[in-house]
Design a protein around this motif. Structure first.
Motif, short mmCIF file in Angstrom:
data_model
loop_
_atom_site.label_atom_id
_atom_site.label_comp_id
_atom_site.label_asym_id
_atom_site.label_seq_id
_atom_site.Cartn_x
_atom_site.Cartn_y
_atom_site.Cartn_z
N THR A 1 46.60 41.83 38.88
CA THR A 1 45.92 42.93 38.22
C THR A 1 46.66 43.31 36.95
OG1 THR A 1 44.89 45.08 38.58
CG2 THR A 1 47.10 44.77 39.49
N ALA B 1 39.27 38.78 30.57
CA ALA B 1 39.93 38.71 31.88
C ALA B 1 39.84 37.29 32.44
CB ALA B 1 39.31 39.71 32.85
N LYS B 2 38.67 36.66 32.30
CA LYS B 2 38.50 35.29 32.79
C LYS B 2 39.43 34.34 32.03
CE LYS B 2 35.23 31.62 33.76
NZ LYS B 2 36.19 30.59 33.40
N ILE C 1 42.91 34.58 33.69
CA ILE C 1 43.04 33.90 34.98
C ILE C 1 42.97 32.37 34.79
CG2 ILE C 1 40.59 34.00 35.65
CD1 ILE C 1 43.49 34.54 38.06
N TRP D 1 38.92 31.87 43.50
CA TRP D 1 39.25 33.22 43.05
C TRP D 1 38.00 34.08 42.99
CZ3 TRP D 1 37.12 35.12 38.54
CH2 TRP D 1 36.70 34.20 37.57
N GLN E 1 36.80 37.95 41.22
CA GLN E 1 37.15 39.09 40.36
C GLN E 1 36.54 40.36 40.94
OE1 GLN E 1 35.85 38.78 36.30
NE2 GLN E 1 37.04 40.55 35.66
N PRO F 1 40.33 45.15 35.82
CA PRO F 1 40.06 43.93 36.58
C PRO F 1 41.19 43.61 37.57
CG PRO F 1 39.90 43.52 34.21
CD PRO F 1 40.45 44.88 34.39
N PHE G 1 42.11 40.24 40.35
CA PHE G 1 41.75 38.92 40.84
C PHE G 1 42.40 38.68 42.19
CE2 PHE G 1 41.45 38.50 36.24
CZ PHE G 1 40.20 37.92 36.11
#
Length: 93
Positions: free
Chosen positions: A8, A21-22, A25, A43, A45, A53, A55
């Motif tokens: 996080t 955010a993607k 990750i 994963w 989200q 966000p 994960f």
């Protein structure tokens, strides 16, 4: 699955979009894939109450021997970059 990880952000450094955010990750998981033969993951989200966000990641390998260093890009305080080192590597390289 061998390992479960929760990732996080602090509210002040959280990405502004789901796309950002993607990207974060993807950076992390791509580094694991390059370093660990046969590495697999799943994963999901989620978002905290504050909208930050989060994960949840299940992995095929135990990652307790890795050190994860997260730092912020000084040019853009909203982005986190993730770098993975094995315990025997230099953090300067």
């Amino acid at each position: 699955w061998a390992n479960s990880i929760t990732l996080t952000y602090k509210a002040e450094s959280a990405p502004q979009t789901g796309r950002e955010a993607k990207h974060d990750i993807d950076l992390l998981l791509n580094r694991f894939r390059r370093r660990i033969k046969g590495f697999q993951y799943i994963w999901k989200q989620e978002f905290q109450k504050k909208g930050v966000p989060l994960f949840r990641v299940l992995t095929s390998h135990d990652l307790s021997h890795l050190i994860i260093t997260v730092w912020q890009n000084k040019a853009n305080g909203n982005r986190c970059y993730i770098r993975v080192f094995s315990t025997g590597e230099s953090k300067t390289g």
